[in-house]
Design a protein around this motif. Structure first.
Motif, PDB file in Angstrom:
ATOM      1  N   THR A 164      45.722 -33.843 -20.215  1.00 59.29           N
ATOM      2  CA  THR A 164      46.221 -34.964 -20.301  1.00 59.29           C
ATOM      3  C   THR A 164      45.100 -35.928 -19.864  1.00 59.29           C
ATOM      4  OG1 THR A 164      47.171 -35.720 -18.623  1.00 59.29           O
ATOM      5  CG2 THR A 164      48.444 -34.833 -19.733  1.00 59.29           C
ATOM      6  N   ALA A 165      45.279 -37.414 -20.500  1.00 60.09           N
ATOM      7  CA  ALA A 165      43.747 -37.878 -20.198  1.00 60.09           C
ATOM      8  C   ALA A 165      43.944 -38.361 -19.022  1.00 60.09           C
ATOM      9  CB  ALA A 165      44.435 -38.928 -21.387  1.00 60.09           C
ATOM     10  N   ALA A 166      45.047 -38.778 -18.654  1.00 61.56           N
ATOM     11  CA  ALA A 166      45.808 -39.365 -17.300  1.00 61.56           C
ATOM     12  C   ALA A 166      45.297 -38.782 -16.043  1.00 61.56           C
ATOM     13  CB  ALA A 166      47.715 -39.114 -17.029  1.00 61.56           C
ATOM     14  N   GLN A 167      45.091 -37.327 -16.818  1.00 60.72           N
ATOM     15  CA  GLN A 167      44.496 -36.396 -15.073  1.00 60.72           C
ATOM     16  C   GLN A 167      42.267 -36.635 -15.678  1.00 60.72           C
ATOM     17  OE1 GLN A 167      45.753 -32.444 -16.917  1.00 60.72           O
ATOM     18  NE2 GLN A 167      45.668 -31.680 -14.679  1.00 60.72           N
ATOM     19  N   GLY A 168      42.211 -37.800 -16.239  1.00 60.49           N
ATOM     20  CA  GLY A 168      40.360 -38.099 -16.544  1.00 60.49           C
ATOM     21  C   GLY A 168      39.228 -36.401 -16.937  1.00 60.49           C
ATOM     22  N   ALA A 206      37.032 -36.342 -18.526  1.00 63.12           N
ATOM     23  CA  ALA A 206      37.119 -36.930 -20.645  1.00 63.12           C
ATOM     24  C   ALA A 206      35.084 -37.104 -20.536  1.00 63.12           C
ATOM     25  CB  ALA A 206      37.219 -37.312 -21.438  1.00 63.12           C
ATOM     26  N   ILE A 207      34.592 -35.606 -20.843  1.00 63.49           N
ATOM     27  CA  ILE A 207      33.085 -36.114 -21.434  1.00 63.49           C
ATOM     28  C   ILE A 207      32.982 -37.205 -22.105  1.00 63.49           C
ATOM     29  CG2 ILE A 207      30.480 -34.999 -22.959  1.00 63.49           C
ATOM     30  CD1 ILE A 207      31.864 -32.759 -22.191  1.00 63.49           C
ATOM     31  N   ALA A 208      32.204 -39.131 -21.888  1.00 63.38           N
ATOM     32  CA  ALA A 208      32.550 -39.950 -22.370  1.00 63.38           C
ATOM     33  C   ALA A 208      31.057 -40.473 -22.807  1.00 63.38           C
ATOM     34  CB  ALA A 208      32.867 -40.573 -21.141  1.00 63.38           C
ATOM     35  N   PHE A 209      30.927 -40.227 -24.079  1.00 58.91           N
ATOM     36  CA  PHE A 209      29.777 -41.098 -24.652  1.00 58.91           C
ATOM     37  C   PHE A 209      29.354 -42.419 -25.173  1.00 58.91           C
ATOM     38  CE2 PHE A 209      30.946 -36.481 -25.964  1.00 58.91           C
ATOM     39  CZ  PHE A 209      29.742 -35.528 -25.706  1.00 58.91           C
ATOM     40  N   GLY A 210      28.907 -43.020 -24.744  1.00 63.18           N
ATOM     41  CA  GLY A 210      28.503 -44.705 -24.676  1.00 63.18           C
ATOM     42  C   GLY A 210      27.032 -44.704 -24.442  1.00 63.18           C
ATOM     43  N   THR A 211      27.249 -46.100 -24.444  1.00 60.45           N
ATOM     44  CA  THR A 211      25.821 -46.518 -23.550  1.00 60.45           C
ATOM     45  C   THR A 211      25.716 -47.411 -22.270  1.00 60.45           C
ATOM     46  OG1 THR A 211      25.330 -48.755 -26.194  1.00 60.45           O
ATOM     47  CG2 THR A 211      24.747 -49.430 -24.913  1.00 60.45           C
ATOM     48  N   PRO A 212      24.945 -46.900 -21.590  1.00 62.87           N
ATOM     49  CA  PRO A 212      24.526 -47.215 -20.050  1.00 62.87           C
ATOM     50  C   PRO A 212      24.578 -48.737 -19.763  1.00 62.87           C
ATOM     51  CG  PRO A 212      22.297 -46.594 -21.096  1.00 62.87           C
ATOM     52  CD  PRO A 212      23.148 -46.527 -22.017  1.00 62.87           C
ATOM     53  N   GLN A 213      25.815 -49.171 -18.918  1.00 57.76           N
ATOM     54  CA  GLN A 213      25.656 -50.904 -18.550  1.00 57.76           C
ATOM     55  C   GLN A 213      25.527 -50.735 -16.883  1.00 57.76           C
ATOM     56  OE1 GLN A 213      26.170 -53.270 -20.810  1.00 57.76           O
ATOM     57  NE2 GLN A 213      26.360 -52.070 -22.615  1.00 57.76           N
ATOM     58  N   ALA A 214      24.944 -51.599 -15.993  1.00 62.10           N
ATOM     59  CA  ALA A 214      25.203 -52.029 -15.045  1.00 62.10           C
ATOM     60  C   ALA A 214      26.364 -50.933 -14.338  1.00 62.10           C
ATOM     61  CB  ALA A 214      24.912 -53.437 -14.722  1.00 62.10           C
ATOM     62  N   GLY A 215      26.519 -50.230 -14.268  1.00 63.61           N
ATOM     63  CA  GLY A 215      27.705 -49.675 -13.072  1.00 63.61           C
ATOM     64  C   GLY A 215      28.309 -48.639 -13.671  1.00 63.61           C
ATOM     65  N   SER A 257      32.196 -45.182 -25.876  1.00 64.60           N
ATOM     66  CA  SER A 257      32.554 -45.310 -27.714  1.00 64.60           C
ATOM     67  C   SER A 257      33.367 -44.408 -27.623  1.00 64.60           C
ATOM     68  CB  SER A 257      31.211 -45.253 -28.349  1.00 64.60           C
ATOM     69  OG  SER A 257      30.462 -44.391 -28.168  1.00 64.60           O
ATOM     70  N   GLU A 258      33.103 -42.412 -27.250  1.00 59.99           N
ATOM     71  CA  GLU A 258      34.069 -41.901 -27.271  1.00 59.99           C
ATOM     72  C   GLU A 258      33.850 -40.992 -26.309  1.00 59.99           C
ATOM     73  OE1 GLU A 258      34.083 -38.059 -30.929  1.00 59.99           O
ATOM     74  OE2 GLU A 258      32.393 -39.815 -31.003  1.00 59.99           O
ATOM     75  N   ARG A 259      35.406 -39.880 -26.228  1.00 62.98           N
ATOM     76  CA  ARG A 259      35.765 -38.795 -25.168  1.00 62.98           C
ATOM     77  C   ARG A 259      36.644 -38.031 -25.623  1.00 62.98           C
ATOM     78  NH1 ARG A 259      37.596 -44.679 -22.908  1.00 62.98           N
ATOM     79  NH2 ARG A 259      36.589 -44.363 -20.542  1.00 62.98           N
ATOM     80  N   PHE A 260      35.978 -37.333 -24.680  1.00 62.28           N
ATOM     81  CA  PHE A 260      36.249 -35.091 -25.211  1.00 62.28           C
ATOM     82  C   PHE A 260      36.981 -34.939 -23.716  1.00 62.28           C
ATOM     83  CE2 PHE A 260      35.244 -30.765 -25.051  1.00 62.28           C
ATOM     84  CZ  PHE A 260      36.078 -30.698 -26.145  1.00 62.28           C
ATOM     85  N   LEU A 261      38.472 -34.838 -24.115  1.00 60.25           N
ATOM     86  CA  LEU A 261      39.303 -33.728 -22.688  1.00 60.25           C
ATOM     87  C   LEU A 261      38.591 -32.310 -23.337  1.00 60.25           C
ATOM     88  CD1 LEU A 261      42.308 -36.139 -23.983  1.00 60.25           C
ATOM     89  CD2 LEU A 261      40.486 -36.037 -21.540  1.00 60.25           C
ATOM     90  N   PRO A 262      39.021 -31.651 -22.000  1.00 57.70           N
ATOM     91  CA  PRO A 262      38.701 -30.503 -22.167  1.00 57.70           C
ATOM     92  C   PRO A 262      39.854 -29.103 -22.365  1.00 57.70           C
ATOM     93  CG  PRO A 262      38.712 -31.179 -19.117  1.00 57.70           C
ATOM     94  CD  PRO A 262      38.962 -32.089 -20.596  1.00 57.70           C
TER      95      PRO A 262
END
Length: 91
Positions: A32-36, A38-47, A52-57
């Motif tokens: 479940t998403a609550a378990q964390g 995810a492969i997360a795609f996006g733009t690097p930011q400070a910290g 923009s998108e997530r993929f759960l295993p």
């Protein structure tokens, strides 16, 4: 093969230009998403990463992408359970 436990994560990084393609096959039944974890795609930011998108295993689901120098991603912190996946790269 990857086994990640609660508290594990993989920091923000690009795969390209080292690889032509990356595939990750989820091996987690009833994840479940609550378990964390995810492969997360996006733009690097400070910290971190502006996601923009997530993929759960989920068991049997595959995430295939052609990375480039600006295809930033991370594996978010696993909050509960054991995250299992099989990953391959085409060089």
């Amino acid at each position: 093969a990857w086994r990640m436990r609660a508290g594990d994560r993989m920091g923000v990084h690009p795969d390209g230009p080292s690889y032509l393609a990356t595939i990750s096959l989820g091996l987690c039944p009833a994840w479940t998403a609550a378990q964390g974890g995810a492969i997360a795609f996006g733009t690097p930011q400070a910290g971190g990463l502006e996601v923009s998108e997530r993929f759960l295993p989920h068991l049997g689901d595959a995430c295939l992408f052609a990375p480039h120098a600006r295809s930033w991603h991370a594996v978010e912190r696993v909050r509960a359970g054991e995250r299992l996946s099989l990953t391959a790269w085409w060089v």
